[in-house]
Design an enzyme around this catalytic site. Structure first.
Site, mmCIF file in Angstrom:
data_model
loop_
_atom_site.group_PDB
_atom_site.id
_atom_site.type_symbol
_atom_site.label_atom_id
_atom_site.label_comp_id
_atom_site.label_asym_id
_atom_site.label_seq_id
_atom_site.Cartn_x
_atom_site.Cartn_y
_atom_site.Cartn_z
ATOM 1 N N GLU A 156 -2.005 -12.575 -3.682
ATOM 2 C CA GLU A 156 -1.459 -12.447 -2.240
ATOM 3 C C GLU A 156 -2.006 -13.342 -1.012
ATOM 4 O OE1 GLU A 156 1.510 -11.028 -1.908
ATOM 5 O OE2 GLU A 156 1.123 -12.093 0.132
ATOM 6 N N ASN A 233 -8.937 -19.523 -0.023
ATOM 7 C CA ASN A 233 -9.580 -18.887 1.002
ATOM 8 C C ASN A 233 -10.965 -19.674 1.212
ATOM 9 O OD1 ASN A 233 -7.763 -16.973 1.541
ATOM 10 N ND2 ASN A 233 -8.906 -15.297 0.892
ATOM 11 N N CYS A 285 -11.654 -10.456 4.106
ATOM 12 C CA CYS A 285 -11.158 -11.474 3.252
ATOM 13 C C CYS A 285 -12.031 -12.790 2.861
ATOM 14 C CB CYS A 285 -9.649 -11.905 2.959
ATOM 15 S SG CYS A 285 -8.486 -10.851 2.551
HETATM 16 P P1 NAD Z 1 -7.524 -1.692 1.727
HETATM 17 O O1 NAD Z 1 -8.896 -1.336 1.637
HETATM 18 O O2 NAD Z 1 -6.661 -1.810 2.845
HETATM 19 O O3 NAD Z 1 -6.561 -1.097 0.534
HETATM 20 C C1 NAD Z 1 -7.049 -0.595 -0.718
HETATM 21 C C2 NAD Z 1 -6.337 0.795 -0.893
HETATM 22 O O4 NAD Z 1 -6.579 0.836 -2.414
HETATM 23 C C3 NAD Z 1 -6.956 1.801 -0.249
HETATM 24 O O5 NAD Z 1 -5.807 2.554 0.363
HETATM 25 C C4 NAD Z 1 -7.596 2.624 -1.291
HETATM 26 O O6 NAD Z 1 -7.434 4.079 -1.008
HETATM 27 C C5 NAD Z 1 -6.807 2.514 -2.694
HETATM 28 N N1 NAD Z 1 -7.277 2.634 -3.688
HETATM 29 C C6 NAD Z 1 -8.797 2.533 -4.050
HETATM 30 N N2 NAD Z 1 -9.138 2.868 -5.426
HETATM 31 C C7 NAD Z 1 -7.921 3.300 -5.899
HETATM 32 C C8 NAD Z 1 -7.458 4.041 -7.176
HETATM 33 N N3 NAD Z 1 -8.491 4.354 -7.993
HETATM 34 N N4 NAD Z 1 -6.323 4.568 -7.255
HETATM 35 C C9 NAD Z 1 -5.536 4.383 -6.206
HETATM 36 N N5 NAD Z 1 -5.570 3.753 -4.937
HETATM 37 C C10 NAD Z 1 -6.842 3.298 -4.776
HETATM 38 O O7 NAD Z 1 -7.516 -3.338 0.821
HETATM 39 P P2 NAD Z 1 -6.492 -4.634 1.225
HETATM 40 O O8 NAD Z 1 -7.009 -5.244 2.368
HETATM 41 O O9 NAD Z 1 -4.930 -4.038 1.112
HETATM 42 O O10 NAD Z 1 -6.944 -5.435 0.061
HETATM 43 C C11 NAD Z 1 -6.661 -5.148 -1.273
HETATM 44 C C12 NAD Z 1 -6.900 -6.526 -2.071
HETATM 45 O O11 NAD Z 1 -6.136 -7.524 -1.440
HETATM 46 C C13 NAD Z 1 -8.349 -6.856 -1.787
HETATM 47 O O12 NAD Z 1 -8.727 -7.428 -3.331
HETATM 48 C C14 NAD Z 1 -8.315 -8.009 -0.862
HETATM 49 O O13 NAD Z 1 -9.201 -9.131 -0.917
HETATM 50 C C15 NAD Z 1 -6.881 -8.811 -1.179
HETATM 51 N N6 NAD Z 1 -6.203 -9.304 0.059
HETATM 52 C C16 NAD Z 1 -6.127 -8.623 0.874
HETATM 53 C C17 NAD Z 1 -5.660 -9.212 2.062
HETATM 54 C C18 NAD Z 1 -5.837 -8.857 3.498
HETATM 55 O O14 NAD Z 1 -5.347 -9.415 4.436
HETATM 56 N N7 NAD Z 1 -6.114 -7.292 3.577
HETATM 57 C C19 NAD Z 1 -4.564 -10.570 2.095
HETATM 58 C C20 NAD Z 1 -4.772 -11.213 0.759
HETATM 59 C C21 NAD Z 1 -5.633 -10.350 -0.319
#
Ligand code: NAD
Length: 492
Positions: A156, A233, A285
Protein backbone atom coordinates in the site's frame (compact mmCIF):
# COMPACT_ATOMS: atom_id res chain seq x y z
CA UNK A 1 -16.80 -17.31 -8.58
CA UNK A 2 -16.36 -13.61 -9.48
CA UNK A 3 -20.08 -12.91 -9.84
CA UNK A 4 -20.80 -9.48 -11.29
CA UNK A 5 -17.22 -8.43 -10.57
CA UNK A 6 -18.16 -7.84 -6.91
CA UNK A 7 -15.81 -9.56 -4.56
CA UNK A 8 -16.12 -10.66 -0.95
CA UNK A 9 -13.17 -9.20 0.93
CA UNK A 10 -11.87 -9.42 4.50
CA UNK A 11 -9.42 -6.77 5.70
CA UNK A 12 -7.66 -7.83 8.90
CA UNK A 13 -6.45 -4.83 10.92
CA UNK A 14 -8.56 -1.65 10.98
CA UNK A 15 -5.85 0.99 11.42
CA UNK A 16 -4.87 3.75 9.02
CA UNK A 17 -4.28 1.35 6.13
CA UNK A 18 -6.90 -1.30 6.95
CA UNK A 19 -9.78 1.03 7.60
CA UNK A 20 -9.11 3.18 4.55
CA UNK A 21 -8.67 0.07 2.36
CA UNK A 22 -11.88 -1.49 3.68
CA UNK A 23 -13.91 1.70 3.14
CA UNK A 24 -12.44 2.19 -0.34
CA UNK A 25 -13.01 -1.45 -1.38
CA UNK A 26 -16.65 -0.98 -0.34
CA UNK A 27 -16.72 2.32 -2.22
CA UNK A 28 -15.64 0.60 -5.47
CA UNK A 29 -18.38 -1.99 -5.10
CA UNK A 30 -17.07 -4.90 -3.05
CA UNK A 31 -18.56 -6.53 0.02
CA UNK A 32 -16.12 -5.98 2.86
CA UNK A 33 -15.60 -7.10 6.45
CA UNK A 34 -13.12 -4.98 8.38
CA UNK A 35 -11.69 -6.93 11.33
CA UNK A 36 -9.69 -5.78 14.34
CA UNK A 37 -8.82 -7.45 17.63
CA UNK A 38 -9.24 -4.10 19.39
CA UNK A 39 -12.84 -4.53 20.54
CA UNK A 40 -13.02 -0.88 21.59
CA UNK A 41 -12.09 0.30 18.13
CA UNK A 42 -14.70 -1.94 16.52
CA UNK A 43 -17.35 -0.76 19.00
CA UNK A 44 -16.58 2.87 18.04
CA UNK A 45 -16.81 2.00 14.37
CA UNK A 46 -20.13 0.20 14.92
CA UNK A 47 -21.45 3.41 16.48
CA UNK A 48 -20.30 5.34 13.41
CA UNK A 49 -17.33 6.94 15.20
CA UNK A 50 -14.19 7.02 13.09
CA UNK A 51 -11.07 6.55 15.27
CA UNK A 52 -8.61 8.33 12.95
CA UNK A 53 -8.56 11.73 11.28
CA UNK A 54 -8.62 11.16 7.55
CA UNK A 55 -10.28 13.31 4.91
CA UNK A 56 -13.32 11.61 3.19
CA UNK A 57 -13.15 8.55 5.47
CA UNK A 58 -16.17 9.39 7.67
CA UNK A 59 -18.39 9.96 4.62
CA UNK A 60 -17.34 6.66 3.00
CA UNK A 61 -17.90 4.69 6.22
CA UNK A 62 -21.29 6.33 6.69
CA UNK A 63 -22.25 5.58 3.07
CA UNK A 64 -21.40 1.87 3.20
CA UNK A 65 -21.67 0.78 6.85
CA UNK A 66 -24.10 -2.14 7.30
CA UNK A 67 -24.57 -2.29 3.50
CA UNK A 68 -21.32 -3.24 1.82
CA UNK A 69 -19.09 -2.61 4.85
CA UNK A 70 -19.26 -4.53 8.12
CA UNK A 71 -17.05 -4.57 11.20
CA UNK A 72 -16.06 -7.54 13.30
CA UNK A 73 -13.58 -8.77 15.88
CA UNK A 74 -13.73 -12.36 14.65
CA UNK A 75 -11.16 -13.29 12.01
CA UNK A 76 -12.59 -16.79 11.44
CA UNK A 77 -16.05 -15.49 10.41
CA UNK A 78 -14.53 -12.91 8.08
CA UNK A 79 -12.26 -15.54 6.47
CA UNK A 80 -15.18 -17.91 5.85
CA UNK A 81 -17.25 -15.13 4.32
CA UNK A 82 -14.50 -13.91 1.96
CA UNK A 83 -12.53 -14.99 -1.08
CA UNK A 84 -9.78 -12.37 -0.68
CA UNK A 85 -8.19 -11.73 2.72
CA UNK A 86 -5.98 -8.66 3.08
CA UNK A 87 -3.60 -8.47 6.04
CA UNK A 88 -3.16 -4.85 7.17
CA UNK A 89 -1.87 -5.20 10.73
CA UNK A 90 1.12 -3.24 12.02
CA UNK A 91 4.73 -4.28 11.34
CA UNK A 92 6.55 -2.14 13.91
CA UNK A 93 10.33 -2.04 14.26
CA UNK A 94 11.98 -4.50 16.60
CA UNK A 95 14.98 -3.55 18.70
CA UNK A 96 17.37 -4.88 16.06
CA UNK A 97 15.79 -2.74 13.32
CA UNK A 98 14.07 -5.70 11.69
CA UNK A 99 10.33 -5.48 11.09
CA UNK A 100 8.44 -7.24 13.86
CA UNK A 101 6.19 -9.65 11.97
CA UNK A 102 4.56 -11.22 15.00
CA UNK A 103 1.18 -9.55 14.30
CA UNK A 104 1.25 -10.84 10.74
CA UNK A 105 2.14 -14.32 11.98
CA UNK A 106 -0.63 -14.29 14.60
CA UNK A 107 -3.20 -13.30 11.99
CA UNK A 108 -1.91 -15.93 9.53
CA UNK A 109 -2.30 -18.72 12.07
CA UNK A 110 -5.90 -17.65 12.76
CA UNK A 111 -6.65 -17.48 9.03
CA UNK A 112 -5.18 -20.97 8.58
CA UNK A 113 -7.53 -22.59 11.04
CA UNK A 114 -10.58 -20.94 9.44
CA UNK A 115 -9.91 -21.63 5.76
CA UNK A 116 -12.90 -23.49 4.30
CA UNK A 117 -12.48 -23.07 0.55
CA UNK A 118 -10.13 -21.48 -1.93
CA UNK A 119 -8.78 -18.17 -0.60
CA UNK A 120 -6.16 -15.66 -1.60
CA UNK A 121 -4.27 -14.22 1.36
CA UNK A 122 -2.79 -10.86 0.45
CA UNK A 123 -0.16 -8.99 2.45
CA UNK A 124 -0.83 -5.26 2.34
CA UNK A 125 1.19 -4.43 5.44
CA UNK A 126 4.73 -3.29 4.65
CA UNK A 127 6.92 -6.37 5.06
CA UNK A 128 10.47 -7.42 4.16
CA UNK A 129 11.10 -9.30 0.96
CA UNK A 130 10.36 -13.03 1.29
CA UNK A 131 7.54 -12.53 3.80
CA UNK A 132 5.16 -14.16 1.30
CA UNK A 133 7.24 -17.33 1.64
CA UNK A 134 7.05 -17.21 5.45
CA UNK A 135 3.34 -16.52 5.27
CA UNK A 136 2.83 -19.58 3.08
CA UNK A 137 4.81 -21.75 5.52
CA UNK A 138 2.92 -20.41 8.54
CA UNK A 139 -0.43 -21.10 6.90
CA UNK A 140 0.64 -24.68 6.13
CA UNK A 141 2.10 -25.24 9.60
CA UNK A 142 -1.16 -24.10 11.13
CA UNK A 143 -3.24 -26.57 9.20
CA UNK A 144 -4.35 -24.78 6.03
CA UNK A 145 -4.72 -27.45 3.30
CA UNK A 146 -1.99 -26.82 0.63
CA UNK A 147 -4.44 -26.52 -2.25
CA UNK A 148 -6.83 -24.23 -0.36
CA UNK A 149 -4.96 -20.96 -0.60
CA UNK A 150 -2.64 -18.68 -2.51
CA UNK A 151 -0.47 -15.93 -1.12
CA UNK A 152 0.10 -12.57 -2.83
CA UNK A 153 1.58 -9.18 -2.09
CA UNK A 154 -0.23 -5.89 -2.68
CA UNK A 155 1.78 -3.19 -0.92
CA UNK A 156 0.00 0.00 0.00
CA UNK A 157 1.30 3.44 -0.95
CA UNK A 158 -1.35 5.68 0.60
CA UNK A 159 -0.19 8.68 2.63
CA UNK A 160 -1.87 9.66 5.86
CA UNK A 161 -3.82 12.87 5.43
CA UNK A 162 -4.73 12.10 1.82
CA UNK A 163 -5.22 8.35 2.25
CA UNK A 164 -8.65 8.00 0.65
CA UNK A 165 -7.70 9.99 -2.44
CA UNK A 166 -4.37 8.13 -2.67
CA UNK A 167 -6.19 4.80 -2.54
CA UNK A 168 -8.85 5.71 -5.09
CA UNK A 169 -6.54 7.71 -7.37
CA UNK A 170 -3.24 5.84 -7.02
CA UNK A 171 -0.06 6.59 -8.99
CA UNK A 172 0.09 2.83 -9.41
CA UNK A 173 -1.26 -0.37 -7.88
CA UNK A 174 1.34 -3.09 -7.40
CA UNK A 175 0.12 -6.68 -7.42
CA UNK A 176 2.83 -9.20 -6.59
CA UNK A 177 1.55 -12.62 -7.61
CA UNK A 178 3.14 -16.01 -8.13
CA UNK A 179 0.08 -17.77 -9.64
CA UNK A 180 -2.65 -17.07 -12.19
CA UNK A 181 -5.52 -17.36 -9.70
CA UNK A 182 -4.22 -14.55 -7.46
CA UNK A 183 -3.38 -12.46 -10.50
CA UNK A 184 -6.92 -12.71 -11.84
CA UNK A 185 -8.45 -12.06 -8.42
CA UNK A 186 -6.39 -8.92 -7.75
CA UNK A 187 -7.08 -7.60 -11.23
CA UNK A 188 -10.81 -8.05 -10.63
CA UNK A 189 -10.68 -6.36 -7.24
CA UNK A 190 -9.04 -3.27 -8.71
CA UNK A 191 -10.96 -3.37 -12.03
CA UNK A 192 -13.23 -0.41 -11.10
CA UNK A 193 -10.07 1.71 -10.82
CA UNK A 194 -8.02 0.21 -13.66
CA UNK A 195 -10.97 0.28 -16.11
CA UNK A 196 -11.84 3.79 -14.95
CA UNK A 197 -15.50 2.84 -14.37
CA UNK A 198 -15.38 4.12 -10.77
CA UNK A 199 -14.21 7.59 -11.80
CA UNK A 200 -17.23 8.08 -14.09
CA UNK A 201 -19.76 7.16 -11.39
CA UNK A 202 -21.84 10.11 -10.25
CA UNK A 203 -21.11 9.48 -6.56
CA UNK A 204 -17.36 8.95 -6.97
CA UNK A 205 -15.16 10.83 -4.51
CA UNK A 206 -13.88 13.70 -6.66
CA UNK A 207 -10.21 13.29 -7.42
CA UNK A 208 -7.41 15.16 -9.08
CA UNK A 209 -8.06 13.68 -12.51
CA UNK A 210 -11.20 13.53 -14.60
CA UNK A 211 -13.40 10.68 -15.72
CA UNK A 212 -10.93 9.60 -18.42
CA UNK A 213 -8.49 8.28 -15.80
CA UNK A 214 -7.53 4.61 -15.63
CA UNK A 215 -5.39 3.56 -12.66
CA UNK A 216 -2.18 1.76 -13.56
CA UNK A 217 -1.73 -1.80 -12.31
CA UNK A 218 1.81 -3.19 -12.22
CA UNK A 219 1.92 -6.98 -12.06
CA UNK A 220 5.11 -8.44 -10.62
CA UNK A 221 6.09 -11.52 -8.70
CA UNK A 222 5.58 -11.43 -4.92
CA UNK A 223 9.22 -10.77 -4.04
CA UNK A 224 9.50 -7.85 -6.45
CA UNK A 225 6.32 -6.31 -5.00
CA UNK A 226 7.72 -6.59 -1.49
CA UNK A 227 10.96 -4.94 -2.63
CA UNK A 228 9.11 -2.18 -4.50
CA UNK A 229 7.50 -1.00 -1.26
CA UNK A 230 10.68 -0.94 0.81
CA UNK A 231 12.73 0.58 -2.02
CA UNK A 232 10.10 3.29 -2.63
CA UNK A 233 10.00 4.39 1.00
CA UNK A 234 13.77 4.25 1.34
CA UNK A 235 14.15 6.37 -1.81
CA UNK A 236 11.70 9.00 -0.54
CA UNK A 237 13.46 9.13 2.83
CA UNK A 238 16.76 9.51 0.97
CA UNK A 239 15.32 12.44 -1.01
CA UNK A 240 14.32 14.14 2.25
CA UNK A 241 17.70 13.58 3.88
CA UNK A 242 19.46 14.72 0.71
CA UNK A 243 17.65 18.04 0.60
CA UNK A 244 18.12 18.52 4.33
CA UNK A 245 21.88 18.13 3.84
CA UNK A 246 21.71 20.63 0.97
CA UNK A 247 19.74 22.99 3.24
CA UNK A 248 22.51 22.87 5.80
CA UNK A 249 25.11 23.75 3.17
CA UNK A 250 22.85 26.56 1.91
CA UNK A 251 22.69 27.97 5.41
CA UNK A 252 26.44 27.72 5.88
CA UNK A 253 27.25 29.65 2.69
CA UNK A 254 24.35 32.10 2.70
CA UNK A 255 22.38 30.57 -0.18
CA UNK A 256 18.60 30.19 -0.08
CA UNK A 257 17.52 26.54 -0.10
CA UNK A 258 14.08 27.41 -1.51
CA UNK A 259 15.76 28.76 -4.62
CA UNK A 260 18.08 25.75 -4.72
CA UNK A 261 15.10 23.36 -4.49
CA UNK A 262 13.23 25.19 -7.25
CA UNK A 263 16.28 24.93 -9.47
CA UNK A 264 17.04 21.29 -8.71
CA UNK A 265 13.41 20.14 -8.69
CA UNK A 266 12.60 21.66 -12.07
CA UNK A 267 14.79 19.01 -13.68
CA UNK A 268 12.22 16.38 -14.67
CA UNK A 269 14.63 13.61 -13.71
CA UNK A 270 14.55 14.89 -10.13
CA UNK A 271 11.08 16.45 -9.76
CA UNK A 272 10.00 18.98 -7.14
CA UNK A 273 8.19 16.64 -4.72
CA UNK A 274 9.84 15.60 -1.46
CA UNK A 275 12.37 18.38 -1.84
CA UNK A 276 11.14 20.30 1.19
CA UNK A 277 13.79 20.78 3.85
CA UNK A 278 12.62 20.59 7.42
CA UNK A 279 13.11 18.80 10.71
CA UNK A 280 13.49 15.36 9.15
CA UNK A 281 11.11 12.58 8.25
CA UNK A 282 9.04 10.77 10.87
CA UNK A 283 5.81 8.83 11.13
CA UNK A 284 5.05 5.17 11.39
CA UNK A 285 6.55 4.26 7.99
CA UNK A 286 9.77 5.95 6.83
CA UNK A 287 11.88 5.49 9.99
CA UNK A 288 10.93 1.84 10.43
CA UNK A 289 11.00 0.98 6.73
CA UNK A 290 14.45 2.48 6.13
CA UNK A 291 15.79 0.56 9.15
CA UNK A 292 14.07 -2.65 8.05
CA UNK A 293 15.30 -2.31 4.47
CA UNK A 294 18.84 -1.74 5.70
CA UNK A 295 18.57 -4.91 7.79
CA UNK A 296 17.23 -6.86 4.80
CA UNK A 297 20.22 -5.69 2.75
CA UNK A 298 22.67 -6.71 5.48
CA UNK A 299 21.04 -10.12 5.81
CA UNK A 300 21.38 -10.61 2.06
CA UNK A 301 25.10 -9.76 2.30
CA UNK A 302 24.64 -6.41 0.52
CA UNK A 303 26.31 -3.24 1.80
CA UNK A 304 23.65 -0.50 1.72
CA UNK A 305 25.46 2.03 3.90
CA UNK A 306 23.77 4.79 1.90
CA UNK A 307 20.74 4.08 4.12
CA UNK A 308 22.86 4.48 7.26
CA UNK A 309 23.70 8.00 6.07
CA UNK A 310 20.03 8.71 5.34
CA UNK A 311 19.15 7.80 8.95
CA UNK A 312 22.13 9.72 10.34
CA UNK A 313 21.23 12.94 8.49
CA UNK A 314 17.64 12.57 9.68
CA UNK A 315 18.70 12.37 13.32
CA UNK A 316 21.13 15.23 12.87
CA UNK A 317 18.38 17.41 11.45
CA UNK A 318 16.50 17.38 14.76
CA UNK A 319 19.66 18.26 16.66
CA UNK A 320 20.30 21.15 14.29
CA UNK A 321 16.78 22.44 14.85
CA UNK A 322 17.30 22.35 18.61
CA UNK A 323 20.51 24.30 18.10
CA UNK A 324 18.54 26.85 16.09
CA UNK A 325 16.09 27.26 18.97
CA UNK A 326 18.98 27.73 21.40
CA UNK A 327 20.51 30.23 19.07
CA UNK A 328 17.19 32.12 18.99
CA UNK A 329 16.44 32.19 22.72
CA UNK A 330 19.83 31.29 24.25
CA UNK A 331 19.33 29.03 27.28
CA UNK A 332 16.21 26.91 27.48
CA UNK A 333 15.71 26.46 31.22
CA UNK A 334 12.62 28.34 32.34
CA UNK A 335 11.74 29.50 28.81
CA UNK A 336 8.13 29.25 27.70
CA UNK A 337 7.87 28.14 24.09
CA UNK A 338 4.79 27.92 21.89
CA UNK A 339 4.80 24.86 19.62
CA UNK A 340 2.52 24.65 16.59
CA UNK A 341 2.16 21.08 15.32
CA UNK A 342 2.43 17.70 17.00
CA UNK A 343 1.55 15.24 14.22
CA UNK A 344 4.42 13.88 12.15
CA UNK A 345 3.04 15.85 9.20
CA UNK A 346 0.04 17.98 8.30
CA UNK A 347 -3.39 16.47 7.61
CA UNK A 348 -3.17 13.64 10.14
CA UNK A 349 -3.58 12.99 13.87
CA UNK A 350 -0.78 10.40 13.81
CA UNK A 351 2.02 11.22 16.27
CA UNK A 352 3.96 7.96 15.90
CA UNK A 353 7.69 8.79 15.58
CA UNK A 354 6.73 12.43 15.09
CA UNK A 355 9.81 14.69 14.97
CA UNK A 356 7.66 17.30 16.75
CA UNK A 357 7.24 15.02 19.77
CA UNK A 358 10.97 14.20 19.84
CA UNK A 359 11.85 17.91 19.68
CA UNK A 360 9.38 18.78 22.45
CA UNK A 361 10.84 16.03 24.63
CA UNK A 362 14.36 17.36 24.07
CA UNK A 363 13.28 20.94 24.84
CA UNK A 364 11.52 19.96 28.06
CA UNK A 365 14.54 17.90 29.09
CA UNK A 366 16.55 21.12 28.95
CA UNK A 367 13.98 22.83 31.17
CA UNK A 368 11.70 24.62 28.69
CA UNK A 369 7.95 24.76 29.23
CA UNK A 370 5.82 24.07 26.16
CA UNK A 371 2.40 25.38 25.18
CA UNK A 372 1.38 23.21 22.24
CA UNK A 373 -1.37 23.36 19.67
CA UNK A 374 -2.31 21.01 16.83
CA UNK A 375 -5.67 21.05 15.01
CA UNK A 376 -6.27 17.29 15.41
CA UNK A 377 -3.33 15.52 17.05
CA UNK A 378 -3.53 16.83 20.62
CA UNK A 379 -5.54 13.91 22.01
CA UNK A 380 -3.00 11.38 20.72
CA UNK A 381 -0.01 13.54 21.76
CA UNK A 382 -1.29 13.84 25.32
CA UNK A 383 -0.64 10.13 25.78
CA UNK A 384 3.03 10.63 24.89
CA UNK A 385 4.03 13.88 26.55
CA UNK A 386 4.67 14.51 30.24
CA UNK A 387 1.78 16.66 31.47
CA UNK A 388 4.00 18.62 33.88
CA UNK A 389 5.94 20.45 31.20
CA UNK A 390 3.53 20.53 28.26
CA UNK A 391 0.15 22.22 28.26
CA UNK A 392 -2.23 22.48 25.36
CA UNK A 393 -3.84 25.55 23.83
CA UNK A 394 -7.06 25.83 21.88
CA UNK A 395 -5.54 27.78 18.97
CA UNK A 396 -2.19 29.15 17.78
CA UNK A 397 -2.82 32.57 19.34
CA UNK A 398 -3.53 31.19 22.80
CA UNK A 399 -0.36 29.09 22.45
CA UNK A 400 1.72 32.15 21.52
CA UNK A 401 0.51 34.31 24.39
CA UNK A 402 3.41 35.46 26.55
CA UNK A 403 5.87 32.93 25.12
CA UNK A 404 9.55 33.57 24.55
CA UNK A 405 9.31 32.25 20.99
CA UNK A 406 7.00 30.37 18.65
CA UNK A 407 8.14 27.14 16.97
CA UNK A 408 6.43 25.63 13.91
CA UNK A 409 6.90 21.86 13.73
CA UNK A 410 4.12 20.54 11.45
CA UNK A 411 3.16 21.91 8.04
CA UNK A 412 -0.56 22.41 8.67
CA UNK A 413 -2.11 24.87 6.20
CA UNK A 414 -3.50 27.03 9.02
CA UNK A 415 0.03 27.54 10.37
CA UNK A 416 1.03 29.02 7.01
CA UNK A 417 -1.80 31.56 7.29
CA UNK A 418 -1.20 33.03 10.75
CA UNK A 419 -2.07 36.63 11.51
CA UNK A 420 1.60 37.56 12.00
CA UNK A 421 1.10 41.05 13.49
CA UNK A 422 -1.26 39.47 16.04
CA UNK A 423 1.32 36.79 16.86
CA UNK A 424 3.96 39.48 17.27
CA UNK A 425 1.70 41.30 19.72
CA UNK A 426 1.11 38.18 21.79
CA UNK A 427 4.66 36.86 22.04
CA UNK A 428 6.95 38.10 24.80
CA UNK A 429 9.77 38.26 22.24
CA UNK A 430 9.01 38.47 18.51
CA UNK A 431 10.74 35.24 17.46
CA UNK A 432 9.52 32.45 15.18
CA UNK A 433 11.60 29.32 14.57
CA UNK A 434 10.02 27.52 11.64
CA UNK A 435 11.00 23.89 11.07
CA UNK A 436 8.82 23.65 7.97
CA UNK A 437 9.69 26.78 5.95
CA UNK A 438 6.06 27.86 5.77
CA UNK A 439 6.81 31.55 5.17
CA UNK A 440 8.72 33.76 2.86
CA UNK A 441 11.29 35.20 5.32
CA UNK A 442 10.88 38.88 4.40
CA UNK A 443 7.13 38.66 4.97
CA UNK A 444 7.68 37.57 8.57
CA UNK A 445 10.36 40.20 9.15
CA UNK A 446 8.07 42.87 7.70
CA UNK A 447 5.50 41.86 10.34
CA UNK A 448 8.10 42.71 12.99
CA UNK A 449 9.24 39.18 13.84
CA UNK A 450 12.69 37.63 13.79
CA UNK A 451 12.34 34.55 11.60
CA UNK A 452 14.56 31.46 11.72
CA UNK A 453 13.88 28.79 9.09
CA UNK A 454 15.72 25.89 7.46
CA UNK A 455 18.44 26.47 4.86
CA UNK A 456 17.82 30.23 4.69
CA UNK A 457 19.31 33.26 6.40
CA UNK A 458 17.65 34.54 9.57
CA UNK A 459 15.23 37.34 8.63
CA UNK A 460 15.39 40.29 11.02
CA UNK A 461 12.92 43.19 10.99
CA UNK A 462 14.50 46.38 9.77
CA UNK A 463 13.55 48.20 12.97
CA UNK A 464 15.53 45.69 15.01
CA UNK A 465 18.54 45.26 12.76
CA UNK A 466 18.96 49.02 12.43
CA UNK A 467 18.77 49.53 16.21
CA UNK A 468 22.09 47.78 16.68
CA UNK A 469 24.49 45.99 14.43
CA UNK A 470 22.99 42.51 14.59
CA UNK A 471 24.71 39.23 14.02
CA UNK A 472 21.67 37.04 13.27
CA UNK A 473 23.23 33.86 14.63
CA UNK A 474 23.85 35.48 17.99
CA UNK A 475 20.85 35.39 20.29
CA UNK A 476 22.45 37.91 22.57
CA UNK A 477 22.69 40.45 19.75
CA UNK A 478 19.07 39.86 18.85
CA UNK A 479 17.74 40.01 22.36
CA UNK A 480 19.72 43.18 22.97
CA UNK A 481 18.44 44.65 19.74
CA UNK A 482 14.87 43.79 20.61
CA UNK A 483 15.24 45.30 24.06
CA UNK A 484 16.63 48.52 22.60
CA UNK A 485 13.82 48.56 20.06
CA UNK A 486 11.23 48.05 22.79
CA UNK A 487 12.67 50.91 24.86
CA UNK A 488 12.64 53.10 21.77
CA UNK A 489 8.98 52.25 21.08
CA UNK A 490 8.00 52.83 24.72
CA UNK A 491 9.80 56.15 24.81
CA UNK A 492 8.20 57.38 21.58
P1 NAD B 1 -2.12 0.71 12.65
O1 NAD B 1 -1.34 0.46 13.86
O2 NAD B 1 -2.82 2.01 12.47
O3 NAD B 1 -3.19 -0.44 12.46
C1 NAD B 1 -2.95 -1.79 12.67
C2 NAD B 1 -4.23 -2.39 13.21
O4 NAD B 1 -4.07 -3.81 13.27
C3 NAD B 1 -4.57 -1.94 14.63
O5 NAD B 1 -5.89 -1.41 14.66
C4 NAD B 1 -4.46 -3.22 15.47
O6 NAD B 1 -5.39 -3.26 16.54
C5 NAD B 1 -4.75 -4.28 14.43
N1 NAD B 1 -4.27 -5.61 14.79
C6 NAD B 1 -3.07 -5.96 15.33
N2 NAD B 1 -3.03 -7.29 15.55
C7 NAD B 1 -4.22 -7.79 15.13
C8 NAD B 1 -4.78 -9.09 15.12
N3 NAD B 1 -4.09 -10.15 15.56
N4 NAD B 1 -6.03 -9.24 14.64
C9 NAD B 1 -6.72 -8.18 14.19
N5 NAD B 1 -6.26 -6.92 14.19
C10 NAD B 1 -5.01 -6.73 14.66
O7 NAD B 1 -1.09 0.49 11.44
P2 NAD B 1 -1.15 1.16 9.99
O8 NAD B 1 -0.57 2.52 10.03
O9 NAD B 1 -2.50 0.96 9.40
O10 NAD B 1 -0.10 0.24 9.23
C11 NAD B 1 -0.37 -1.10 8.90
C12 NAD B 1 0.67 -1.59 7.93
O11 NAD B 1 0.59 -0.83 6.71
C13 NAD B 1 2.11 -1.44 8.42
O12 NAD B 1 2.86 -2.48 7.93
C14 NAD B 1 2.55 -0.15 7.77
O13 NAD B 1 3.93 -0.09 7.60
C15 NAD B 1 1.85 -0.23 6.43
N6 NAD B 1 1.60 1.06 5.80
C16 NAD B 1 1.21 2.11 6.56
C17 NAD B 1 0.94 3.32 5.93
C18 NAD B 1 0.53 4.51 6.75
O14 NAD B 1 0.59 5.62 6.22
N7 NAD B 1 0.11 4.34 7.99
C19 NAD B 1 1.06 3.45 4.54
C20 NAD B 1 1.43 2.33 3.80
C21 NAD B 1 1.69 1.14 4.44
Amino acid sequence: MFIGGKMRIAVIGSGYVGLVSAACFAEIGHKVISVDNDADKIAHLERGEVPIHEQHLPELIKRHHRKRLHFSTVIADAVRASEAIFITVGTPPSETGEADLSFVEAVASQIASAIDGRKVIIEKSTVPVRTCESLRKTLLLNGAPPDSFFVASNPEFLREGTAVLDFLYPDRIVAGVDDAFSSSLLQKIYAPLTSGSYYCGKNAVAGPDGCALKARLILTNAKSAELIKHASNAFLAMKISFINAVANISEAVGADVTEVCAGVGSDQRVGPRFLNPGIGYGGSCFPKDVRAFHTVATQCGCDFSLLTEVMKINEEQRRRFLQKVRSAVWTLRGKKLAVLGLAFKGGTDDVRESPAIAIIEALTKEGARIIAYDPVAMAKAKGQLAASQVTFASDPYEAATDCDALLILTEWKEFAELDLPRIRGLLKFPIIVDGRNLYEPNRVADAGLVYYSIGRAVAVPLAISSAVRVHPESPLDLVAAMAIRRQAVTAA
